[in-house]
Write a protein that holds these residues in place. Structure first.
Motif, PDB file in Angstrom:
ATOM      1  N   PHE A   1      54.464  63.508  39.588  1.00  0.00           N
ATOM      2  CA  PHE A   1      54.886  63.945  38.255  1.00  0.00           C
ATOM      3  C   PHE A   1      55.969  63.043  37.685  1.00  0.00           C
ATOM      4  O   PHE A   1      56.977  62.779  38.348  1.00  0.00           O
ATOM      5  CB  PHE A   1      55.444  65.375  38.299  1.00  0.00           C
ATOM      6  CG  PHE A   1      54.398  66.437  38.460  1.00  0.00           C
ATOM      7  CD1 PHE A   1      53.818  67.018  37.342  1.00  0.00           C
ATOM      8  CD2 PHE A   1      54.007  66.865  39.723  1.00  0.00           C
ATOM      9  CE1 PHE A   1      52.855  68.011  37.482  1.00  0.00           C
ATOM     10  CE2 PHE A   1      53.049  67.856  39.866  1.00  0.00           C
ATOM     11  CZ  PHE A   1      52.466  68.428  38.750  1.00  0.00           C
TER      12      PHE A   1
ATOM     13  N   ASP B   1      57.972  62.423  33.546  1.00  0.00           N
ATOM     14  CA  ASP B   1      58.311  63.252  32.389  1.00  0.00           C
ATOM     15  C   ASP B   1      57.135  63.403  31.424  1.00  0.00           C
ATOM     16  O   ASP B   1      57.001  64.421  30.748  1.00  0.00           O
ATOM     17  CB  ASP B   1      59.498  62.646  31.629  1.00  0.00           C
ATOM     18  CG  ASP B   1      60.785  62.697  32.440  1.00  0.00           C
ATOM     19  OD1 ASP B   1      60.837  63.446  33.440  1.00  0.00           O
ATOM     20  OD2 ASP B   1      61.742  61.987  32.070  1.00  0.00           O
ATOM     21  N   ASP B   2      56.273  62.377  31.341  1.00  0.00           N
ATOM     22  CA  ASP B   2      55.207  62.349  30.336  1.00  0.00           C
ATOM     23  C   ASP B   2      53.807  62.450  30.907  1.00  0.00           C
ATOM     24  O   ASP B   2      52.878  62.878  30.221  1.00  0.00           O
ATOM     25  CB  ASP B   2      55.293  61.049  29.520  1.00  0.00           C
ATOM     26  CG  ASP B   2      56.676  60.823  28.945  1.00  0.00           C
ATOM     27  OD1 ASP B   2      57.268  61.812  28.459  1.00  0.00           O
ATOM     28  OD2 ASP B   2      57.172  59.686  29.015  1.00  0.00           O
ATOM     29  N   LYS B   3      53.649  62.010  32.148  1.00  0.00           N
ATOM     30  CA  LYS B   3      52.317  61.993  32.759  1.00  0.00           C
ATOM     31  C   LYS B   3      52.425  62.463  34.198  1.00  0.00           C
ATOM     32  O   LYS B   3      53.466  62.329  34.837  1.00  0.00           O
ATOM     33  CB  LYS B   3      51.731  60.568  32.764  1.00  0.00           C
ATOM     34  CG  LYS B   3      51.491  59.932  31.406  1.00  0.00           C
ATOM     35  CD  LYS B   3      50.807  58.568  31.592  1.00  0.00           C
ATOM     36  CE  LYS B   3      50.460  57.916  30.271  1.00  0.00           C
ATOM     37  NZ  LYS B   3      51.603  57.200  29.683  1.00  0.00           N
TER      38      LYS B   3
ATOM     39  N   LEU C   1      54.816  72.873  35.067  1.00  0.00           N
ATOM     40  CA  LEU C   1      55.110  73.038  33.640  1.00  0.00           C
ATOM     41  C   LEU C   1      56.017  74.234  33.416  1.00  0.00           C
ATOM     42  O   LEU C   1      56.994  74.150  32.648  1.00  0.00           O
ATOM     43  CB  LEU C   1      53.809  73.195  32.839  1.00  0.00           C
ATOM     44  CG  LEU C   1      52.927  71.949  32.733  1.00  0.00           C
ATOM     45  CD1 LEU C   1      51.586  72.299  32.083  1.00  0.00           C
ATOM     46  CD2 LEU C   1      53.628  70.840  31.939  1.00  0.00           C
TER      47      LEU C   1
ATOM     48  N   LYS D   1      57.788  73.132  29.975  1.00  0.00           N
ATOM     49  CA  LYS D   1      56.911  72.283  29.163  1.00  0.00           C
ATOM     50  C   LYS D   1      55.587  72.997  28.891  1.00  0.00           C
ATOM     51  O   LYS D   1      55.139  73.831  29.686  1.00  0.00           O
ATOM     52  CB  LYS D   1      56.620  70.958  29.875  1.00  0.00           C
ATOM     53  CG  LYS D   1      57.812  69.997  29.956  1.00  0.00           C
ATOM     54  CD  LYS D   1      57.398  68.751  30.743  1.00  0.00           C
ATOM     55  CE  LYS D   1      58.525  67.730  30.855  1.00  0.00           C
ATOM     56  NZ  LYS D   1      58.556  66.806  29.706  1.00  0.00           N
TER      57      LYS D   1
ATOM     58  N   SER E   1      52.635  71.190  28.134  1.00  0.00           N
ATOM     59  CA  SER E   1      51.507  70.409  28.652  1.00  0.00           C
ATOM     60  C   SER E   1      52.007  69.061  29.158  1.00  0.00           C
ATOM     61  O   SER E   1      53.139  68.658  28.873  1.00  0.00           O
ATOM     62  CB  SER E   1      50.451  70.180  27.567  1.00  0.00           C
ATOM     63  OG  SER E   1      50.983  69.365  26.537  1.00  0.00           O
ATOM     64  N   ILE E   2      51.156  68.397  29.909  1.00  0.00           N
ATOM     65  CA  ILE E   2      51.442  67.050  30.400  1.00  0.00           C
ATOM     66  C   ILE E   2      50.106  66.342  30.551  1.00  0.00           C
ATOM     67  O   ILE E   2      49.089  66.966  30.846  1.00  0.00           O
ATOM     68  CB  ILE E   2      52.227  67.088  31.734  1.00  0.00           C
ATOM     69  CG1 ILE E   2      52.746  65.696  32.106  1.00  0.00           C
ATOM     70  CG2 ILE E   2      51.382  67.687  32.864  1.00  0.00           C
ATOM     71  CD1 ILE E   2      53.748  65.695  33.264  1.00  0.00           C
ATOM     72  N   GLU E   3      50.112  65.041  30.328  1.00  0.00           N
ATOM     73  CA  GLU E   3      48.871  64.278  30.442  1.00  0.00           C
ATOM     74  C   GLU E   3      48.576  63.972  31.905  1.00  0.00           C
ATOM     75  O   GLU E   3      49.441  63.489  32.633  1.00  0.00           O
ATOM     76  CB  GLU E   3      48.982  62.961  29.652  1.00  0.00           C
ATOM     77  CG  GLU E   3      47.701  62.141  29.711  1.00  0.00           C
ATOM     78  CD  GLU E   3      47.851  60.715  29.170  1.00  0.00           C
ATOM     79  OE1 GLU E   3      46.981  59.888  29.489  1.00  0.00           O
ATOM     80  OE2 GLU E   3      48.843  60.460  28.458  1.00  0.00           O
TER      81      GLU E   3
ATOM     82  N   ASN F   1      43.655  66.760  27.966  1.00  0.00           N
ATOM     83  CA  ASN F   1      44.863  66.099  28.488  1.00  0.00           C
ATOM     84  C   ASN F   1      44.599  65.346  29.784  1.00  0.00           C
ATOM     85  O   ASN F   1      45.469  65.261  30.645  1.00  0.00           O
ATOM     86  CB  ASN F   1      45.985  67.130  28.743  1.00  0.00           C
ATOM     87  CG  ASN F   1      46.459  67.788  27.461  1.00  0.00           C
ATOM     88  OD1 ASN F   1      46.582  67.127  26.440  1.00  0.00           O
ATOM     89  ND2 ASN F   1      46.714  69.079  27.521  1.00  0.00           N
TER      90      ASN F   1
END
Length: 284
Positions: free
Chosen positions: A66, A68-70, A95, A100, A102-104, A128
């Motif tokens: 993991f 921060d973005d993906k 999440l 958060k 969602s995340i990609e 995603n």
């Protein structure tokens, strides 16, 4: 169908608390009690999944990182298990813990053999989710590798950088991943406690040299491959296709194993079968 373990959630953000490894992985000796996938939290941002030997004698390991973005998943297993459900449940927990929505998800592969890609169809076309193709063109294009296999590149998950190092030889599109946050080196089928099948000796020889040069300049806590085929007895592997692994070798290897493998391979003028305490070099 998913067994979770790994202790408490660590600190949020970059200072992730490391739980380490389980005392033993599920090893196929009690299929009535073994889930199809075992999920282990190495840290609160790093997960190791093992497909049960009860569903595939390959018993492959999958890795989830993991940022921060993906979030990156290496490998999808040998099929016929709910791998996407297992991964999604880990993502949903993460999440919630990080507030958060969602995340990609990026799904890539250590290499393109079926026991590492047979779960791909569960991720194809999902929201995603980016599923990296298995051809050399797909791999080099996605990661931006212009000079295969000589060029290592980086892949940023958002405040978490992975180094992507080409290591063909076991298979043409083989990659190693290095996680700078926890100093983990993922070596796929190129190095693990088991039979290291070499299909292209010259490429493999160049790749072990590339790995040895990489670890000379980067700290390595652990070297993590995608199978275990050795027993706790030095030089002793399980029979091919054995679906039970009593007294199984630990998953994690060390920096010294990268150096040991490279020294052995560089000393060979051509492909040779050679037994070591923790792995066996096995030309095809």
């Amino acid at each position: 169908g998913v067994e979770h373990a790994g202790g408490d959630e660590g600190d949020e953000g970059g200072g992730a608390e490391v739980n380490g490894f389980p005392a033993a992985w599920p090893n196929g000796t009690d299929c009535s009690a073994e889930a199809p996938i075992f999920v282990w939290a190495y840290a609160d941002d790093t997960y190791i999944l093992r497909q049960s030997l009860c569903t595939s004698f390959e018993g492959p390991f999958l890795y989830l990182f993991f940022g921060d973005d993906k979030v990156l998943l290496e490998d999808t297993g040998d099929g016929d298990i709910p791998v996407r459900d297992a991964v999604q449940s880990v993502i949903d927990e993460w999440l919630r813990a990080h507030g958060k929505a969602s995340i990609e998800l990026v799904v890539m592969h250590s290499h393109s053999h079926g026991d590492h890609t047979n779960g791909d169809d569960q991720f194809a076309g999902q929201p995603n989710t980016t599923l990296v193709g298995t051809s050399l063109a797909n791999v080099t294009s996605f990661f931006g590798i212009a000079d295969w296999p000589n060029q290592a590149v980086t892949f940023d998950l958002g405040n978490r950088v992975l180094d992507v190092v080409p290591i063909p030889g076991h298979q043409q599109t083989h990659l190693a991943l290095y996680d700078r946050r926890h100093d983990l080196l993922l070596t796929g089928d190129t190095l693990y406690p088991g039979r290291l099948y070499v299909s292209d000796f010259d490429a493999y020889k160049a790749s072990t040299a590339r790995l040895a040069a990489f670890v000379a300049n980067n700290p390595v806590a652990w070297v993590l491959g995608t199978h275990i085929e050795m027993t706790t007895t030095p030089m002793q592997d399980f029979a091919f296709s054995a679906a039970q692994h009593p007294n199984e070798h630990v998953l994690q290897l060390g920096l010294e194993h990268v150096q040991e493998l490279d020294s052995a391979v560089q000393a060979m003028s051509g492909p040779e079968y050679e037994e070591h305490d923790d792995f066996i070099i096995y030309p095809l």
